[in-house]
Motif scaffolding. Structure first.
Motif, PDB file in Angstrom:
ATOM      1  N   ASN A 122      38.941  36.140  34.479  1.00 56.41           N
ATOM      2  CA  ASN A 122      38.667  37.150  33.460  1.00 56.41           C
ATOM      3  C   ASN A 122      37.254  37.689  33.639  1.00 56.41           C
ATOM      4  N   PRO A 123      36.998  38.915  33.213  1.00 58.96           N
ATOM      5  CA  PRO A 123      35.637  39.464  33.307  1.00 58.96           C
ATOM      6  C   PRO A 123      34.641  38.512  32.649  1.00 58.96           C
ATOM      7  N   GLY A 124      33.500  38.336  33.271  1.00 55.64           N
ATOM      8  CA  GLY A 124      32.486  37.431  32.738  1.00 55.64           C
ATOM      9  C   GLY A 124      32.552  36.037  33.323  1.00 55.64           C
ATOM     10  N   ASP A 125      33.667  35.700  33.966  1.00 48.03           N
ATOM     11  CA  ASP A 125      33.763  34.395  34.630  1.00 48.03           C
ATOM     12  C   ASP A 125      32.755  34.334  35.789  1.00 48.03           C
ATOM     13  N   ILE A 126      32.463  33.094  36.202  1.00 42.24           N
ATOM     14  CA  ILE A 126      31.417  32.922  37.204  1.00 42.24           C
ATOM     15  C   ILE A 126      31.918  32.076  38.376  1.00 42.24           C
ATOM     16  N   ILE A 127      31.777  32.639  39.579  1.00 40.22           N
ATOM     17  CA  ILE A 127      32.083  31.891  40.799  1.00 40.22           C
ATOM     18  C   ILE A 127      30.849  31.067  41.145  1.00 40.22           C
ATOM     19  N   VAL A 128      31.032  29.756  41.272  1.00 37.23           N
ATOM     20  CA  VAL A 128      29.940  28.882  41.721  1.00 37.23           C
ATOM     21  C   VAL A 128      30.339  28.384  43.113  1.00 37.23           C
ATOM     22  N   ALA A 129      29.520  28.736  44.119  1.00 30.80           N
ATOM     23  CA  ALA A 129      29.917  28.466  45.498  1.00 30.80           C
ATOM     24  C   ALA A 129      28.874  27.621  46.209  1.00 30.80           C
TER      25      ALA A 129
END
Lengths: 172, 422
Positions: free
Chosen positions: A55-62
């Motif tokens: 969803n918009p606002g979610d965050i990918i942590v890589a």
């Protein structure tokens, strides 16, 4: 521009390739640059359901070297299409420019960030200050934000918009 | 604290003292682009409504990726390139037959000098570091540079490599450069300039320095350069009348890392599929059958490279099951190869010569591979389909490629050099 994103954490490991893992190579070869088209294929080779789950606002942590490989921009345009934020342990040079050029708010390098969170955590990241709050775990982590002049490129929507702005300034 | 070569060059260009990490907008003294991107940058400029370049006199265009048009489409593209060059008033246009490979002939022509700052479309422009210039690629952002004269960049850190010792018989700088990127690794090299210095440099000519400055790109270096020395000055003496001011790093400059590298400890190296840094001593792949071989490219297409290969091929024949393509990188290399008898050796051996430029390395449009074939060559990369169809690609020195072309399998060139001696 709102630099504070709050949403779900989606965690990935090290060395995710820009061609393949992040975005199928065929879109780089066909020079597709529409974020709306590309978002439906983001991370689809790692998790086919990913584009439907975020969803918009979610965050990918890589992890380290996110976006390694031949520096194509399509994967980052896919992230933009979903309005996701990105926090990575490191991003190689070519892709570092492409995150900015795609207009994606991000923090990198953020050494150790993948050990602070898990997929599903509730995160809030202020991309202008570098403060990441893990609400699920009641922890805060401070990282170095991207320089203001590079954030300006992200704020106007990426490379093309930024060039147009520079051209307007140079002739106006 | 002192400065690295890179910090000094960029300080001069922006007119104030800058150090690694700073964001700057330097205006390059030269901007280069090859034949395959001219139509694209023109389209981008049209989208931006740009009709005039920032400074057309600073732009250099080379026809090297597809110098000989072999399809109606490429003939049309060449025509468009000529029209676009004329439209923007670009004067430094080196069409087919005029220059050759754009990362190389400007050095031969004395257009590139120590301390110069260059920006480009294509990543391998870092060859200009062979004479101590700093050259950096920005790929599609070249349109912004052409329109506005600059684009943002971060002043890079430097990894200093001090070379010592002498190359072993049967090895070349190609073996050194391949081994070096495998040893240093992408984490250390990413976003840095690789700067070569040390006493071992004295034994490496400009040809070999092209190779040293070309290969580090493959693991994410921003650029590479060689500290200018007597070899540089002697090379440039007959090529330019412009004043030359060699720029060197201060002894107290801040390097990301200083690496000592012994040339005499390195034997033939082969990069196995599928990446250029998957490098192993040749023993591991000896005897692998090959059908396709190529000597050339911006990594290894200079006169020294051709002379190395000719040294193996003299009085020998290319194996009946192998086709060997030889591409002199520039018009000058081709002419010198003819004048010094190398061409005769290649032709007598059964090799195929192609027009000066990138040769098969530019996507395999010229002399590519068929499905399932195996190639050993001196190109820049060994990704699947780099030479057209899928198949294994091994990267090695001109000596190793020539030796393998003779036997039809990957072969240690030292075995043939010993034969020649006895």
């Amino acid at each position: 521009m709102n630099w504070i994103y709050r949403g779900r954490c989606w965690k990935f490991g090290d060395n995710l390739g820009i061609d393949g893992a992040i975005m199928p190579l065929r879109f780089a070869l066909s020079r597709e640059t529409d974020p709306i088209v590309l978002r439906d294929f983001l991370m689809s080779e790692v998790d086919p359901e990913f584009p439907k789950k975020v969803n918009p606002g979610d965050i990918i942590v890589a992890g380290r070297r996110f976006g390694q490989g031949n520096p194509h921009i399509q994967g980052f345009l896919g992230i933009r299409g979903h309005r996701l934020g990105l926090v990575a342990e490191s991003i190689p040079r070519g892709s570092f420019r492409n995150v900015i050029n795609a207009g994606v708010p991000f923090l990198a390098p953020c050494l150790g960030v993948t050990s602070t969170c898990e997929t599903g955590d509730d995160l809030e990241v202020d991309f202008s200050t570098g403060l990441m709050r893990n609400i699920t775990r009641a922890q805060e982590h401070q990282f170095t934000p991207v320089e203001p002049e590079l954030r300006d490129i992200i704020a106007v929507g990426g490379w093309k918009e930024h060039v147009k702005q520079r051209l307007a300034q140079s002739t106006g | 604290m002192g400065q690295t070569v890179t910090e000094k060059i960029l300080s001069r260009v922006v007119g104030r003292r800058v150090m690694a990490g700073e964001i700057i907008h330097p205006v390059p003294e030269l901007v280069t682009c090859h034949d395959w991107y001219v139509v694209n940058f023109d389209k981008a400029l049209e989208e931006f409504g740009v009709t005039k370049l920032f400074d057309p006199s600073r732009v250099l265009i080379s026809t090297d990726h597809e110098p000989v048009a072999v399809t109606p489409q490429s003939s049309e593209r060449q025509k468009k390139v000529r029209e676009i060059v004329a439209k923007y008033g670009i004067t430094q246009f080196y069409d087919v037959g005029r220059g050759g490979l754009g990362h190389m002939f400007p050095i031969e022509m004395g257009l590139i000098r120590p301390g110069m700052f260059v920006e480009a479309y294509d990543t391998h422009v870092t060859n200009y570091g062979a004479v101590g210039a700093l050259a950096i690629a920005f790929v599609v952002e070249v349109s912004e540079i052409l329109a506005l004269g600059s684009v943002w960049m971060r002043v890079p850190e430097t990894v200093r490599v001090n070379l010592d010792g002498k190359l072993q018989r049967g090895t070349s700088t190609r073996d050194v450069a391949q081994k070096l990127i495998a040893d240093l690794g992408d984490e250390l090299i990413d976003y840095s300039v690789v700067e070569f210095g040390g006493p071992g440099l004295a034994g490496i000519d400009i040809s070999g320095r092209h190779t040293l400055c070309n290969i580090p790109l493959e693991i994410g270096a921003k650029s590479a350069l060689v500290e200018p020395d007597e070899v540089t000055l002697a090379y440039l003496a007959s090529r330019t009348k412009e004043p030359i001011t060699p720029v060197k790093s201060d002894s107290d400059a801040n390097f990301r890392e200083v690496v000592e590298y012994d040339l005499s400890a390195i034997g033939p190296q082969v990069a196995m599929p599928p990446t250029p840094d998957n490098v192993h001593p040749i023993d591991r792949v000896l005897g692998t059958p090959i059908q396709h071989a190529f000597i050339g490219s911006c990594a290894s297409g200079n006169l020294r490279d051709l002379a190395d290969a000719a040294g193996i091929l003299k009085n020998r024949r290319v194996h009946p099951g192998v086709r060997l393509y030889v591409t002199p990188a520039t018009q000058e290399v081709a002419r010198e190869a003819a004048r010094t008898g190398l061409l005769e050796i290649f032709l007598a051996a059964g090799a195929t010569m192609t027009q000066a430029g990138c040769g098969p390395c530019a996507g395999g449009r010229i002399g590519g591979m068929a499905e399932g074939e195996t190639s050993i060559n001196t190109g820049t990369r060994n990704d699947v389909r780099r030479l057209g169809a899928s198949g294994d690609i091994y990267l090695a020195s001109p000596l190793t490629v020539a030796a393998s072309a003779v036997t039809g399998q990957i072969t240690d060139p030292r075995s043939m050099l010993q034969e020649a001696v006895s």
